[in-house]
Every structure is written in C-alpha cells, then in structure tokens.
Design a protein around this motif. Structure first.
Motif: not given
Length: 200
Positions: A142-148, A171-176
C-alpha cells in the motif's frame, strides 16, 4: 509488531506509542536517534517498527539482487542504494521506511538528509523474513503504491515465491505477477531484464 529499541538510555520496555506526552513522530525520531548501529526503525501507518540487523541468508539475497541489477540493467545511469530512508505519503500521517534495495537514477540521493522523497525511485525491493513478512506483503504494498513507485519487488522466502508489483493506482498495484523462488523472473521497464532467483 511494534517493538521498543533495545538499549534506550532510560531502559524503557514500553510500547513506543504509549510514551507519555510524545507524538508518534517524536517517539519515532527518538528511537531512530538511539537505535544501535545496524537496526532499522520504520514508521508505517502510525506504528513504529524496529528491525534488528539482517542475518546471513537475507544479506546473501540482497547482495545477489544488487549484483544482478548492476550486471543486467539496460539503463547504465541507474544506481542501487541500500539503507536509504524514504519519506512516503500515508493514509495515517507520513511513513518512513528503509527498503532493502532502492533503484533510482544516478545522483537521486545526493542531498545530505536522512529521509528522501520517493519521486525518483523506479523500484524498491524487500526480502521478507518471518518478522517482517506481514508488513512487506500488505502494509508496504500500500505504501509504495500510494507513493507512485513504479515497481515493488517482494522476495518472500517464507512463501517460497517472488512477487513483482507494477502499475500503481491509489493504494495498490494493478499488476502483480507471482513466481516460484528459483525461477527466472521478468522485471518490467525500466529494469527490463529477467532476475535469476535460482541464486537466492
């Protein structure tokens, strides 16, 4: 779990969030200043986490990861940093984290400060251990996604897998993409190469 830093001058063993009259940020600064060498102190979603120095297997993976990025990166201006503190936006105040690896353009962290903005960061990597796995798998995504931050690489020894998170939205990544530890793991641009995790 939130833990006190060992060796504080006052000998406290209480939860850092309960220190009378101090904000979480102030307590975090105190713990950061007094943490023994090699210990990492992070602030995530209002909780203070204290991580002891990494053990051999963890450091072996980080070292191998660094060496592969150096050898295989297509953009030779990219640099690896370990021990760099990042100051991230958060849903519950600011976050301060120290990823196992940060990849960013040359000279991104030249400023003499302890905590840096995440703007130039292209990839962060964490090597999960039993004590950090829950944070690495949930809170830090969440933290890294929110930071872009474009790519979050999670090497999860406990789950025996590697997770590549990309395309942050909110707050998430669309591709994992999930890969078995030991496989060749393709990394998206700007890294653009396959990581050989058999060496891990």
């Amino acid at each position: 779990m939130a833990m006190p830093v060992p060796g504080l001058e006052d000998g406290t063993s209480e939860d850092p969030n309960d220190r009378e009259g101090a904000t979480v940020e102030e307590t975090f600064e105190l713990f950061s200043a007094q943490a023994p060498k090699g210990w990492r102190v992070e602030l995530i979603d209002g909780e203070i986490y204290v991580v002891p120095p990494a053990k051999g297997p963890h450091e072996k993976i980080v070292t191998e990861l660094v060496e592969q990025v150096i050898a295989r990166r297509t953009d030779k201006e990219l640099r690896n940093s370990t021990g760099i503190g990042l100051h991230l936006p958060g849903g519950n105040g600011t976050l301060r984290v120290i990823p196992d690896l940060v990849v960013a353009p040359r000279d991104s962290f030249d400023a003499p400060r302890e905590w840096h903005a995440p703007d130039p960061v292209l990839l962060v990597a964490e090597v999960a251990s039993p004590s950090t796995a829950s944070r690495d798998r949930v809170l830090k995504i969440r933290a890294y996604a929110r930071a872009g931050i474009p790519v979050y690489l999670l090497i999860d020894r406990e789950a025996d897998e590697v997770v590549v998170c990309s395309e942050p939205v909110g707050d998430d990544y669309t591709h994992k993409s999930l890969h078995k530890l030991g496989a060749e793991v393709p990394l998206p641009a700007p890294l653009g190469f396959s990581l050989d995790t058999a060496a891990f």
